[in-house]
Design a protein around this motif. Structure first.
Motif, PDB file in Angstrom:
ATOM      1  N   TYR A  52       0.721  -1.179  -0.162  1.00  0.00           N
ATOM      2  CA  TYR A  52      -0.029   0.036   0.074  1.00  0.00           C
ATOM      3  C   TYR A  52       1.024   1.280  -0.068  1.00  0.00           C
ATOM      4  N   LEU A  53       0.693   2.175  -1.009  1.00  0.00           N
ATOM      5  CA  LEU A  53       1.620   3.237  -1.084  1.00  0.00           C
ATOM      6  C   LEU A  53       0.695   4.605  -1.125  1.00  0.00           C
ATOM      7  N   PRO A  54       0.275   5.022   0.092  1.00  0.00           N
ATOM      8  CA  PRO A  54      -0.724   6.186   0.478  1.00  0.00           C
ATOM      9  C   PRO A  54       0.144   7.506   0.508  1.00  0.00           C
ATOM     10  N   SER A  55      -0.413   8.415   0.328  1.00  0.00           N
ATOM     11  CA  SER A  55       0.200   9.955   0.762  1.00  0.00           C
ATOM     12  C   SER A  55      -0.132  10.399   1.946  1.00  0.00           C
ATOM     13  N   ILE A  56       0.674  10.214   3.023  1.00  0.00           N
ATOM     14  CA  ILE A  56       0.178  10.747   4.484  1.00  0.00           C
ATOM     15  C   ILE A  56       0.763  12.213   4.735  1.00  0.00           C
ATOM     16  N   THR A  57       1.955  12.538   4.216  1.00  0.00           N
ATOM     17  CA  THR A  57       2.703  13.872   4.161  1.00  0.00           C
ATOM     18  C   THR A  57       2.876  14.226   3.034  1.00  0.00           C
ATOM     19  N   GLY A  58       3.551  15.228   2.805  1.00  0.00           N
ATOM     20  CA  GLY A  58       3.988  15.888   1.661  1.00  0.00           C
ATOM     21  C   GLY A  58       3.258  17.110   1.390  1.00  0.00           C
ATOM     22  N   GLU A  59       3.467  17.698   0.007  1.00  0.00           N
ATOM     23  CA  GLU A  59       3.079  19.090  -0.414  1.00  0.00           C
ATOM     24  C   GLU A  59       1.817  19.158  -1.182  1.00  0.00           C
ATOM     25  N   ARG A  60       1.121  17.690  -1.610  1.00  0.00           N
ATOM     26  CA  ARG A  60      -0.113  17.890  -2.290  1.00  0.00           C
ATOM     27  C   ARG A  60      -1.228  18.112  -1.296  1.00  0.00           C
ATOM     28  N   ARG A  61      -1.924  19.033  -1.497  1.00  0.00           N
ATOM     29  CA  ARG A  61      -3.229  19.566  -0.755  1.00  0.00           C
ATOM     30  C   ARG A  61      -4.276  18.468  -0.732  1.00  0.00           C
ATOM     31  N   ASP A  62      -4.371  17.620  -1.732  1.00  0.00           N
ATOM     32  CA  ASP A  62      -5.374  16.738  -1.814  1.00  0.00           C
ATOM     33  C   ASP A  62      -5.133  15.120  -1.444  1.00  0.00           C
ATOM     34  N   GLY A 122      -2.298   1.957  -4.883  1.00  0.00           N
ATOM     35  CA  GLY A 122      -1.633   3.341  -4.772  1.00  0.00           C
ATOM     36  C   GLY A 122      -0.704   3.345  -6.171  1.00  0.00           C
ATOM     37  N   PRO A 123       0.050   4.311  -5.969  1.00  0.00           N
ATOM     38  CA  PRO A 123       0.056   5.645  -5.304  1.00  0.00           C
ATOM     39  C   PRO A 123      -0.905   6.683  -5.741  1.00  0.00           C
ATOM     40  N   GLU A 124      -1.012   7.678  -4.849  1.00  0.00           N
ATOM     41  CA  GLU A 124      -2.031   8.972  -5.046  1.00  0.00           C
ATOM     42  C   GLU A 124      -1.365   9.766  -6.426  1.00  0.00           C
ATOM     43  N   GLY A 125      -2.266  10.368  -6.901  1.00  0.00           N
ATOM     44  CA  GLY A 125      -1.693  11.554  -7.937  1.00  0.00           C
ATOM     45  C   GLY A 125      -1.095  10.926  -9.065  1.00  0.00           C
ATOM     46  N   ARG A 126       0.189  11.285  -9.469  1.00  0.00           N
ATOM     47  CA  ARG A 126       0.787  10.700 -10.440  1.00  0.00           C
ATOM     48  C   ARG A 126       1.336   9.487 -10.107  1.00  0.00           C
ATOM     49  N   CYS A 127       1.231   8.652 -11.137  1.00  0.00           N
ATOM     50  CA  CYS A 127       1.432   7.126 -10.664  1.00  0.00           C
ATOM     51  C   CYS A 127       2.080   6.519 -11.996  1.00  0.00           C
ATOM     52  N   HIS A 128       2.367   7.321 -13.223  1.00  0.00           N
ATOM     53  CA  HIS A 128       2.553   6.706 -14.271  1.00  0.00           C
ATOM     54  C   HIS A 128       3.897   5.818 -14.487  1.00  0.00           C
ATOM     55  N   THR A 129       4.828   6.471 -13.829  1.00  0.00           N
ATOM     56  CA  THR A 129       6.336   6.074 -13.357  1.00  0.00           C
ATOM     57  C   THR A 129       6.184   4.813 -12.592  1.00  0.00           C
ATOM     58  N   GLU A 130       5.581   4.878 -11.620  1.00  0.00           N
ATOM     59  CA  GLU A 130       5.373   3.772 -10.631  1.00  0.00           C
ATOM     60  C   GLU A 130       4.780   2.510 -11.328  1.00  0.00           C
ATOM     61  N   ALA A 131       3.845   2.840 -12.135  1.00  0.00           N
ATOM     62  CA  ALA A 131       3.273   1.765 -12.982  1.00  0.00           C
ATOM     63  C   ALA A 131       4.155   1.230 -13.906  1.00  0.00           C
ATOM     64  N   ILE A 132       4.976   1.941 -14.308  1.00  0.00           N
ATOM     65  CA  ILE A 132       5.989   1.426 -15.357  1.00  0.00           C
ATOM     66  C   ILE A 132       6.840   0.368 -14.689  1.00  0.00           C
ATOM     67  N   SER A 143      -5.157   1.451  -8.673  1.00  0.00           N
ATOM     68  CA  SER A 143      -4.990   2.735  -8.191  1.00  0.00           C
ATOM     69  C   SER A 143      -6.574   3.258  -7.726  1.00  0.00           C
ATOM     70  N   TYR A 144      -6.628   3.912  -6.445  1.00  0.00           N
ATOM     71  CA  TYR A 144      -7.822   4.419  -5.939  1.00  0.00           C
ATOM     72  C   TYR A 144      -7.820   5.961  -6.212  1.00  0.00           C
ATOM     73  N   LYS A 145      -6.545   6.499  -6.710  1.00  0.00           N
ATOM     74  CA  LYS A 145      -6.587   7.866  -6.916  1.00  0.00           C
ATOM     75  C   LYS A 145      -5.295   8.269  -7.785  1.00  0.00           C
ATOM     76  N   CYS A 146      -5.434   8.010  -9.164  1.00  0.00           N
ATOM     77  CA  CYS A 146      -4.553   8.241  -9.986  1.00  0.00           C
ATOM     78  C   CYS A 146      -5.016   9.126 -11.357  1.00  0.00           C
ATOM     79  N   SER A 147      -4.247  10.253 -11.701  1.00  0.00           N
ATOM     80  CA  SER A 147      -4.831  11.037 -12.662  1.00  0.00           C
ATOM     81  C   SER A 147      -3.998  10.717 -13.900  1.00  0.00           C
TER      82      SER A 147
END
Length: 522
Positions: A52-62, A122-132, A143-147
């Motif tokens: 599981y690769l969540p975003s707990i901290t960091g700069e993303r507001r969402d 996961g991960p959240e937000g950008r995930c294309h590189t991780e998916a590769i 993904s539960y949240k990837c754009s």
């Protein structure tokens, strides 16, 4: 499965004997060199680990990790306690905070891969590189949240959050239903992919796009002191397009929508009920926030009451000239689910602290629809794995062993293909989920219109309410279904048309050139 090069690479990472031991066990299991289990061990479940690769901290507001992670704990508990779903398998968990950073996420992903994780959420937000990266080992990533739109091309990737482009199918269904065969597309820069997708769908369905115009987000305009920040920008924009269109589809922010409709109102376009605006909102419909499409936040105030505005003409006609395609509101006992998510957030393995202010009974931390997407992604993975195990054992009359289980559970292409074929799937949010041929959730969308309707907890007698929904049917476009109990109140009581009866240039009406000159001869 893992090859010798993978093992050597993991060993070279220097992450400790534990990681090397885990990789070695996987390799031995793949080669069939582990000792066969005893009779007592046959009664035990096989353990496999998901990541599981969540975003707990960091700069993303969402970022969602702090609010929704409990949904994953719930899903694991429900799967592991089920006697019907994966009865011979127990799902274990490894997780790490990606901090909304791609480099960190890739490091976490590779470390988990070396430790034997079979699938990633996961991960959240950008995930294309991780998916590769996951694709390089053919590991499933759900993904539960990837754009990232590019990930839809990967055979190991599935997403439960519908991408923005899925809403275009509902827009086309709406346009076709009301015979609006000519329309204009206005979009903010970040919606360019959606705008192009909508235009392509329109061409395939013999619909005419009168205009396709990009606009810059109002906040960016004013922050960078661009000409689009000027008060007359939208006025000029509408002036240039209004004579060749009647139906506008706006893709962007609610602030941009309100600015555009304010300019249209100033040009008296709503006075005769001839123009219509369709807005797309990918966020889940929340009745308490339904005034956001009509009045800006700063003008609504902080209390849930009607804004100080005239609900009669001309504002009413303006409001009635808007339809919103929005992600449908969850059904059934969704509040019970979100309450459980809050409880599980504070339990192991996450144990997220609850802010003191939220300890009071009157406060509840908001849990978004992404909690449902996360829960559903785990259940859908488990269901696909269960079906594949059945096919490998029951139908082939073979016995499940660890080697076979690992080869199935970590086969991203196989798992994702099965996920597509077993949908539609009943979501914990009460709706039906269907994955398309690219393993993208088709989503559930509704249509909002302005009605004299009282919403609970809002002291207001009118708002944007659901008047219809789109029913996924397995075809290219969903079917639009009206709510027979909540009819649309069209401006002036008549549905606007896609063009004037004589055409935009009066080309459909015959010209009066039949004047006859008669000579009267004595």
């Amino acid at each position: 499965m893992y090859g010798m090069l993978d093992i050597e690479w993991c060993q070279s990472r220097g992450e400790g004997d534990g990681m090397w031991y885990g990789a070695r066990v996987i390799l031995l299991a793949a080669l069939g060199l582990l000792a066969r289990p005893s009779a007592a061990e046959l009664d035990k479940k096989f353990n496999i680990t998901i990541g599981y690769l969540p975003s707990i901290t960091g700069e993303r507001r969402d970022r969602q990790g702090l609010a929704i992670s409990g949904a994953l704990s719930m899903a694991l508990e429900d799967v592991n306690n089920s006697t019907k779903l994966l009865p011979d398998v127990k799902l274990l968990l490894k997780w790490n905070d990606t901090r909304c950073d791609t480099v960190t996420a890739i490091r976490m992903l590779t470390d988990m891969t070396c430790s034997g994780v079979v699938a990633f959420f996961g991960p959240e937000g950008r995930c294309h590189t991780e998916a590769i990266v996951a694709m390089s080992r053919n590991l499933p990533m759900i993904s539960y949240k990837c754009s990232d739109y590019q990930t839809s091309m990967l055979s190991n990737f599935a997403r439960l959050e519908p991408p923005d482009t899925q809403a275009t199918k509902s827009v086309i269904a709406l346009l076709r239903y009301y015979r609006w065969n000519k329309f204009s597309i206005v979009y903010e820069e970040s919606w360019v992919t959606v705008a192009l997708t909508l235009e392509n769908h329109a061409k395939k369905n013999n619909l005419t796009v009168n205009h396709q115009r990009p606009v810059i987000d109002g906040f960016k305009c004013c922050e960078e002191k661009m000409t689009c920040c000027a008060p007359g920008f939208w006025y000029q924009f509408i002036q240039e397009t209004k004579n060749r269109t009647r139906i506008y589809v706006f893709l962007g922010s609610t602030a941009g929508l309100i600015d555009m409709m304010t300019a249209m109102e100033s040009l008296q376009l709503f006075a005769k009920g001839e123009y219509m605006v369709i807005f797309v909102d990918m966020m889940t419909y929340a009745p308490k926030e339904s005034l956001k499409y009509l009045i800006k936040t700063e003008d609504r105030g902080t209390t849930l009451v009607c804004p100080k505005t005239n609900w009669e003409m001309p504002f009413k006609k303006r409001a009635q000239s808007l339809l919103v395609v929005v992600s449908s509101e969850p059904e059934g006992s969704y509040e019970v689910f979100t309450g459980r998510v809050r409880d599980y957030n504070s339990m192991k393995p996450f144990e997220f602290p609850v802010p003191p202010a939220l300890l009071e009974k009157s406060f509840n931390k908001f849990v978004s629809i992404y909690a449902a997407y996360l829960y559903d992604s785990v259940k859908l993975y488990a269901t696909a794995l269960h079906k594949l195990i059945e096919e490998e054992t029951t139908y082939k009359n073979e016995t499940l062993d660890y080697k076979k289980l690992m080869s199935i559970a970590s086969n991203g292409t196989l798992i994702v293909s099965k996920m597509i074929h077993i949908t539609p799937f009943k979501s914990v949010a009460g709706m039906s989920i269907r994955l398309d041929e690219r393993a993208d959730s088709e989503g559930n969308f509704s249509v909002l219109a302005f009605k004299n309707y009282t919403i609970e907890d809002i002291k207001c007698n009118a708002s944007m309410v659901a008047v219809g929904h789109f029913q996924q049917s397995g075809k290219e476009f969903p079917e639009y279904k009206l709510n027979p109990h909540v009819p649309i109140d069209w401006p002036d009581g008549v549905k606007p048309e896609a063009e004037p009866s004589c055409g935009f240039l009066n080309e459909k009406c015959p010209k009066d050139d039949s004047q006859i000159t008669s000579l009267v001869l004595d």
